[in-house]
Design a protein around this motif. Structure first.
Motif, mmCIF file in Angstrom:
data_model
loop_
_atom_site.group_PDB
_atom_site.id
_atom_site.type_symbol
_atom_site.label_atom_id
_atom_site.label_comp_id
_atom_site.label_asym_id
_atom_site.label_seq_id
_atom_site.Cartn_x
_atom_site.Cartn_y
_atom_site.Cartn_z
ATOM 1 N N UNK A 72 -8.669 -27.799 25.372
ATOM 2 C CA UNK A 72 -8.362 -26.379 25.143
ATOM 3 C C UNK A 72 -7.631 -25.792 26.347
ATOM 4 N N UNK A 73 -8.128 -26.075 27.552
ATOM 5 C CA UNK A 73 -7.481 -25.554 28.753
ATOM 6 C C UNK A 73 -6.064 -26.102 28.900
ATOM 7 N N UNK A 74 -5.877 -27.379 28.564
ATOM 8 C CA UNK A 74 -4.542 -27.958 28.653
ATOM 9 C C UNK A 74 -3.595 -27.298 27.652
ATOM 10 N N UNK A 75 -4.115 -26.997 26.466
ATOM 11 C CA UNK A 75 -3.285 -26.309 25.463
ATOM 12 C C UNK A 75 -2.861 -24.930 25.953
ATOM 13 N N UNK A 76 -3.644 -24.366 26.885
ATOM 14 C CA UNK A 76 -3.297 -23.069 27.469
ATOM 15 C C UNK A 76 -2.382 -23.227 28.677
ATOM 16 N N UNK A 77 -2.028 -24.464 29.005
ATOM 17 C CA UNK A 77 -1.133 -24.706 30.130
ATOM 18 C C UNK A 77 -1.816 -24.831 31.473
ATOM 19 N N UNK A 265 -19.139 -7.603 19.463
ATOM 20 C CA UNK A 265 -19.785 -8.742 18.839
ATOM 21 C C UNK A 265 -19.106 -10.016 19.274
ATOM 22 N N UNK A 266 -19.490 -11.121 18.660
ATOM 23 C CA UNK A 266 -18.934 -12.416 19.024
ATOM 24 C C UNK A 266 -17.455 -12.481 18.703
ATOM 25 N N UNK A 267 -16.777 -13.464 19.346
ATOM 26 C CA UNK A 267 -15.346 -13.617 19.126
ATOM 27 C C UNK A 267 -15.048 -14.135 17.734
ATOM 28 N N UNK A 268 -15.924 -14.986 17.180
ATOM 29 C CA UNK A 268 -15.756 -15.473 15.824
ATOM 30 C C UNK A 268 -17.132 -15.802 15.269
ATOM 31 N N UNK A 269 -17.145 -16.530 14.167
ATOM 32 C CA UNK A 269 -18.423 -16.774 13.520
ATOM 33 C C UNK A 269 -19.369 -17.592 14.371
ATOM 34 N N UNK A 298 -23.684 -19.527 22.328
ATOM 35 C CA UNK A 298 -22.506 -19.884 21.537
ATOM 36 C C UNK A 298 -22.819 -21.146 20.733
ATOM 37 N N UNK A 299 -22.397 -21.164 19.474
ATOM 38 C CA UNK A 299 -22.553 -22.351 18.645
ATOM 39 C C UNK A 299 -21.249 -23.144 18.623
ATOM 40 N N UNK A 300 -21.352 -24.465 18.741
ATOM 41 C CA UNK A 300 -20.174 -25.321 18.681
ATOM 42 C C UNK A 300 -20.461 -26.569 17.842
ATOM 43 N N UNK A 301 -19.386 -27.156 17.372
ATOM 44 C CA UNK A 301 -19.441 -28.495 16.789
ATOM 45 C C UNK A 301 -18.378 -29.270 17.549
ATOM 46 N N UNK A 302 -18.795 -29.885 18.650
ATOM 47 C CA UNK A 302 -17.832 -30.471 19.590
ATOM 48 C C UNK A 302 -16.990 -31.564 18.952
ATOM 49 N N UNK A 308 -15.084 -24.106 20.269
ATOM 50 C CA UNK A 308 -14.633 -24.350 21.645
ATOM 51 C C UNK A 308 -13.860 -23.157 22.189
ATOM 52 N N UNK A 309 -13.028 -22.542 21.344
ATOM 53 C CA UNK A 309 -12.264 -21.377 21.798
ATOM 54 C C UNK A 309 -13.200 -20.238 22.181
#
Length: 396
Positions: A72-77, A265-269, A298-302, A308-309
């Motif tokens: 994710x960080x790499x996708x952000x440059x 609230x949260x950024x997404x679901x 935060x909930x993730x499905x790695x 992740x975002x």
């Protein structure tokens, strides 16, 4: 000659040569002659990267999460450095797992530097070598540094000494939440990640974590022994941020966030804990209440990258809180103080070991103690006397 060679190595590292970075970290980990000179030279070039420590029980999915977060960080440059503190080999002291093939999403990307390091017998702990390796990555110019620890219990608290933000992974339905509370992990977490959120029991684990955070924030003694981790998600006055553990339901974007701040609230679901930071919040003036931080969930499905975002945004919110509240500088001073103490303990211990050897070795003293010719306190006083006299003479 040796010092000139080390200076050349440092210059190459500062110039962005990956080979020099790898060599410096190898020297640091093996404590090769001159490694301290290298760390001293690069020290002035540190303090620019944000450092995230990721911990949690084995099997929680830390390696996969680190891989996806780095991507994710790499996708952000942004450039990324990853240090994985692995179990130590009982034979060599090296990392058992070595450079594990777990960064599948970043294979071939030269801007993701991955290194496994040995915990040197302290499972879950960060050795001094790891802290120095973070400095090398920072001086090299990495924007983000991620430290993944072994995940073996009580010693996980060591990660706090090196990381700006501490992420604790929890696996649904495994009882990890209760174990974390027992081990004191709850007290060090800035962000809690319920990974494998598609598993049964994820919602219950989120709710239990929120309740534990709520109980912690209600503890009247939390401010006495927990530093910035005892602070309540970012708010301008204590009490905001949904201290009932479920504030922020149905925030401005319609996604229910647990423990939100002032209606956010949260950024997404997958964002439980809300957005703890307002974009236009300025650093508080003197006399104003400092912003505080309530740990976010935060909930993730790695494995799929889901959540992740949201996690990355939450980490960014925490770093902003640290910067605006002044806690970033406080933590830097605390780390420096602890590092000085650690180095003093280590070096004095080596001096005393040499003094013991000069006097015949520890076995000789131990035999005398068992034979009741002396006692441990008397031996200690005797061995320390020259050092004590030397330090007292310095006072004159």
């Amino acid at each position: 000659m040796g010092r000139a060679v080390e200076s050349d190595l440092v210059e190459r590292l500062l110039d962005g040569e990956h080979r020099a970075l790898a060599r410096v970290i190898t020297k640091i980990e093996s404590q090769s002659p001159g490694y301290r000179d290298i760390v001293s030279e690069i020290h002035a070039h540190t303090g620019h990267a944000s450092v995230v420590g990721i911990t949690g029980s084995p099997g929680a999915g830390k390696s996969t999460l680190v891989d996806k977060l780095a991507k994710h960080y790499r996708d952000q440059g942004e450039t990324v450095g990853v240090i994985a503190v692995d179990p130590s080999s009982p034979y060599t002291g090296g990392a058992v797992l070595g450079d594990r093939i777990r960064m599948a999403s970043n294979v071939g990307d030269m801007d993701v530097f991955f290194r496994s390091m040995s915990a040197r017998g302290q499972l879950g702990g960060l050795s001094t070598a790891t802290a120095d390796a973070v400095k090398a990555l920072d001086a090299f110019g990495k924007d983000r540094i991620i430290i993944e620890t072994v995940g073996a219990g009580q010693n996980e608290v060591d990660v706090v000494k090196t990381a700006d933000t501490v992420v604790v992974l929890v696996q649904p339905g495994s009882g990890d939440d209760v174990q974390m509370l027992k081990a004191g992990i709850l007290e060090i977490g800035d962000v809690f990640v319920v990974n494998k959120a598609d598993m049964e029991g994820a919602s219950r684990t989120v709710a239990e974590l929120q309740e534990m955070i709520h109980l912690r924030d209600d503890d009247p003694t939390k401010g006495l022994n927990m530093g910035h981790h005892g602070a309540g998600a970012m708010s301008e006055t204590p009490g905001h941020g949904g201290q009932d553990g479920h504030g922020g339901h149905g925030g401005q974007d319609g996604h229910g966030g647990h423990g939100g701040h002032s209606g956010h609230s949260g950024h997404d679901s997958h964002g439980h804990g809300g957005s703890p930071h307002d974009e236009d919040t300025d650093a508080p003036d003197e006399g104003e209440a400092k912003p505080t931080w309530t740990p976010q969930v935060v909930e993730t499905i790695a494995t799929t990258g889901e959540g992740i975002e949201t996690l990355a945004e939450t980490l960014g919110d925490h770093y902003t809180y640290l910067s605006e509240s002044g806690e970033l500088e406080v933590k830097a001073r605390q780390r420096a103080g602890e590092e000085i103490r650690q180095l003093l303990r280590s070096d004095v211990n080596r001096l005393l070991e040499r003094e013991l050897d000069r006097r015949g070795g520890i076995e000789q003293f131990a035999r005398a103690v068992v034979d009741k010719e002396t006692d441990p306190y008397a031996v200690t006083e005797d061995v320390l006397e020259p050092l004590r006299e030397c330090l007292e003479d310095g006072d004159d």
